[in-house]
Design a protein around this motif. Sequence first.
Motif, PDB file in Angstrom:
ATOM      1  N   ARG A 104      -8.260   2.652  11.219  1.00  0.00           N
ATOM      2  CA  ARG A 104      -6.849   2.791  10.859  1.00  0.00           C
ATOM      3  C   ARG A 104      -6.602   2.284   9.437  1.00  0.00           C
ATOM      4  O   ARG A 104      -5.885   2.928   8.657  1.00  0.00           O
ATOM      5  CB  ARG A 104      -5.985   2.020  11.869  1.00  0.00           C
ATOM      6  N   VAL A 105      -7.206   1.159   9.085  1.00  0.00           N
ATOM      7  CA  VAL A 105      -7.081   0.629   7.726  1.00  0.00           C
ATOM      8  C   VAL A 105      -7.631   1.648   6.728  1.00  0.00           C
ATOM      9  O   VAL A 105      -6.999   1.941   5.710  1.00  0.00           O
ATOM     10  CB  VAL A 105      -7.793  -0.735   7.585  1.00  0.00           C
ATOM     11  N   ARG A 106      -8.801   2.207   7.025  1.00  0.00           N
ATOM     12  CA  ARG A 106      -9.413   3.198   6.130  1.00  0.00           C
ATOM     13  C   ARG A 106      -8.514   4.428   5.978  1.00  0.00           C
ATOM     14  O   ARG A 106      -8.297   4.923   4.874  1.00  0.00           O
ATOM     15  CB  ARG A 106     -10.774   3.623   6.655  1.00  0.00           C
ATOM     16  N   GLU A 107      -7.966   4.902   7.093  1.00  0.00           N
ATOM     17  CA  GLU A 107      -7.081   6.062   7.069  1.00  0.00           C
ATOM     18  C   GLU A 107      -5.862   5.809   6.172  1.00  0.00           C
ATOM     19  O   GLU A 107      -5.512   6.637   5.331  1.00  0.00           O
ATOM     20  CB  GLU A 107      -6.633   6.386   8.493  1.00  0.00           C
TER      21      GLU A 107
ATOM     22  N   SER B 258      -1.542  -5.511   5.255  1.00  0.00           N
ATOM     23  CA  SER B 258      -0.279  -4.778   5.438  1.00  0.00           C
ATOM     24  C   SER B 258       0.570  -4.842   4.174  1.00  0.00           C
ATOM     25  O   SER B 258       1.176  -3.849   3.773  1.00  0.00           O
ATOM     26  CB  SER B 258       0.497  -5.288   6.653  1.00  0.00           C
ATOM     27  N   GLU B 259       0.595  -5.999   3.521  1.00  0.00           N
ATOM     28  CA  GLU B 259       1.362  -6.136   2.285  1.00  0.00           C
ATOM     29  C   GLU B 259       0.756  -5.281   1.173  1.00  0.00           C
ATOM     30  O   GLU B 259       1.484  -4.660   0.398  1.00  0.00           O
ATOM     31  CB  GLU B 259       1.425  -7.608   1.877  1.00  0.00           C
ATOM     32  N   ALA B 260      -0.564  -5.240   1.109  1.00  0.00           N
ATOM     33  CA  ALA B 260      -1.234  -4.426   0.090  1.00  0.00           C
ATOM     34  C   ALA B 260      -0.915  -2.948   0.268  1.00  0.00           C
ATOM     35  O   ALA B 260      -0.782  -2.209  -0.707  1.00  0.00           O
ATOM     36  CB  ALA B 260      -2.745  -4.657   0.149  1.00  0.00           C
ATOM     37  N   LEU B 261      -0.770  -2.519   1.516  1.00  0.00           N
ATOM     38  CA  LEU B 261      -0.455  -1.116   1.812  1.00  0.00           C
ATOM     39  C   LEU B 261       1.045  -0.846   1.810  1.00  0.00           C
ATOM     40  O   LEU B 261       1.468   0.306   1.870  1.00  0.00           O
ATOM     41  CB  LEU B 261      -1.056  -0.724   3.166  1.00  0.00           C
ATOM     42  N   GLY B 262       1.848  -1.905   1.787  1.00  0.00           N
ATOM     43  CA  GLY B 262       3.304  -1.738   1.800  1.00  0.00           C
ATOM     44  C   GLY B 262       3.828  -1.243   3.130  1.00  0.00           C
ATOM     45  O   GLY B 262       4.763  -0.444   3.168  1.00  0.00           O
ATOM     46  N   ILE B 263       3.225  -1.725   4.207  1.00  0.00           N
ATOM     47  CA  ILE B 263       3.624  -1.297   5.548  1.00  0.00           C
ATOM     48  C   ILE B 263       3.851  -2.513   6.444  1.00  0.00           C
ATOM     49  O   ILE B 263       3.499  -3.631   6.086  1.00  0.00           O
ATOM     50  CB  ILE B 263       2.546  -0.385   6.192  1.00  0.00           C
ATOM     51  N   GLU B 264       4.439  -2.267   7.597  1.00  0.00           N
ATOM     52  CA  GLU B 264       4.607  -3.313   8.601  1.00  0.00           C
ATOM     53  C   GLU B 264       3.262  -3.595   9.268  1.00  0.00           C
ATOM     54  O   GLU B 264       2.424  -2.700   9.400  1.00  0.00           O
ATOM     55  CB  GLU B 264       5.613  -2.875   9.674  1.00  0.00           C
TER      56      GLU B 264
ATOM     57  N   GLU C  54     -12.329  -0.565  -3.459  1.00  0.00           N
ATOM     58  CA  GLU C  54     -12.269  -1.653  -4.438  1.00  0.00           C
ATOM     59  C   GLU C  54     -10.822  -1.987  -4.811  1.00  0.00           C
ATOM     60  O   GLU C  54     -10.438  -3.156  -4.862  1.00  0.00           O
ATOM     61  CB  GLU C  54     -13.061  -1.268  -5.685  1.00  0.00           C
ATOM     62  N   ALA C  55     -10.004  -0.967  -5.042  1.00  0.00           N
ATOM     63  CA  ALA C  55      -8.596  -1.188  -5.383  1.00  0.00           C
ATOM     64  C   ALA C  55      -7.856  -1.824  -4.214  1.00  0.00           C
ATOM     65  O   ALA C  55      -7.045  -2.744  -4.403  1.00  0.00           O
ATOM     66  CB  ALA C  55      -7.934   0.127  -5.779  1.00  0.00           C
ATOM     67  N   MET C  56      -8.140  -1.353  -3.013  1.00  0.00           N
ATOM     68  CA  MET C  56      -7.503  -1.904  -1.818  1.00  0.00           C
ATOM     69  C   MET C  56      -7.871  -3.376  -1.653  1.00  0.00           C
ATOM     70  O   MET C  56      -7.007  -4.214  -1.371  1.00  0.00           O
ATOM     71  CB  MET C  56      -7.944  -1.091  -0.594  1.00  0.00           C
ATOM     72  N   ALA C  57      -9.127  -3.683  -1.834  1.00  0.00           N
ATOM     73  CA  ALA C  57      -9.584  -5.068  -1.707  1.00  0.00           C
ATOM     74  C   ALA C  57      -8.876  -5.962  -2.721  1.00  0.00           C
ATOM     75  O   ALA C  57      -8.445  -7.070  -2.381  1.00  0.00           O
ATOM     76  CB  ALA C  57     -11.101  -5.136  -1.886  1.00  0.00           C
ATOM     77  N   ALA C  58      -8.737  -5.478  -3.944  1.00  0.00           N
ATOM     78  CA  ALA C  58      -8.053  -6.262  -4.985  1.00  0.00           C
ATOM     79  C   ALA C  58      -6.599  -6.507  -4.608  1.00  0.00           C
ATOM     80  O   ALA C  58      -6.093  -7.634  -4.755  1.00  0.00           O
ATOM     81  CB  ALA C  58      -8.154  -5.544  -6.327  1.00  0.00           C
TER      82      ALA C  58
ATOM     83  N   LYS D 135      -6.890   5.570   2.429  1.00  0.00           N
ATOM     84  CA  LYS D 135      -7.183   6.884   1.850  1.00  0.00           C
ATOM     85  C   LYS D 135      -5.912   7.709   1.673  1.00  0.00           C
ATOM     86  O   LYS D 135      -5.774   8.435   0.690  1.00  0.00           O
ATOM     87  CB  LYS D 135      -8.204   7.635   2.702  1.00  0.00           C
ATOM     88  N   ASN D 136      -4.986   7.605   2.616  1.00  0.00           N
ATOM     89  CA  ASN D 136      -3.713   8.329   2.507  1.00  0.00           C
ATOM     90  C   ASN D 136      -2.931   7.910   1.267  1.00  0.00           C
ATOM     91  O   ASN D 136      -2.141   8.689   0.731  1.00  0.00           O
ATOM     92  CB  ASN D 136      -2.844   8.106   3.746  1.00  0.00           C
ATOM     93  N   ARG D 137      -3.147   6.692   0.815  1.00  0.00           N
ATOM     94  CA  ARG D 137      -2.467   6.196  -0.373  1.00  0.00           C
ATOM     95  C   ARG D 137      -3.286   6.415  -1.639  1.00  0.00           C
ATOM     96  O   ARG D 137      -2.891   5.986  -2.724  1.00  0.00           O
ATOM     97  CB  ARG D 137      -2.136   4.722  -0.204  1.00  0.00           C
ATOM     98  N   GLY D 138      -4.447   7.058  -1.493  1.00  0.00           N
ATOM     99  CA  GLY D 138      -5.282   7.365  -2.640  1.00  0.00           C
ATOM    100  C   GLY D 138      -5.948   6.156  -3.273  1.00  0.00           C
ATOM    101  O   GLY D 138      -6.268   6.166  -4.458  1.00  0.00           O
ATOM    102  N   LEU D 139      -6.160   5.119  -2.477  1.00  0.00           N
ATOM    103  CA  LEU D 139      -6.774   3.897  -2.980  1.00  0.00           C
ATOM    104  C   LEU D 139      -8.271   3.884  -2.705  1.00  0.00           C
ATOM    105  O   LEU D 139      -8.704   4.247  -1.611  1.00  0.00           O
ATOM    106  CB  LEU D 139      -6.158   2.662  -2.303  1.00  0.00           C
TER     107      LEU D 139
END
Length: 80
Positions: free
Chosen positions: A12-15, A57-63, A25-29, A18-22
């Motif tokens: 789910r995290v990967r999905e 969740s904060e990095a993805l901007g979601i709940e 490495e960018a996601m981890a940062a 990827k949906n956010r185009g990250l």
Amino acid sequence: MRNEKLVAFGQRVRELRKNRGLSQEAMAALAGVDRSYMGHIERGEKNITLTKVYQISEALGIEVADLFPRTATPSVSSSD
């Protein structure tokens, strides 16, 4: 032995990433974790802390709840 709940969470995290185009490495940062650690999370190899769940969740901007895959909820019978 792989824990299916950790694998489902990681997928789910990967999905969502990827949906956010990250990139991983960018996601981890954004989440404040090491890139290799993010890979372990996405493969379901780490049982992460609640703090890390919030960071992701904060990095993805979601709940936080949106990080968890939706499954059928078993009915609960009441003894009232």
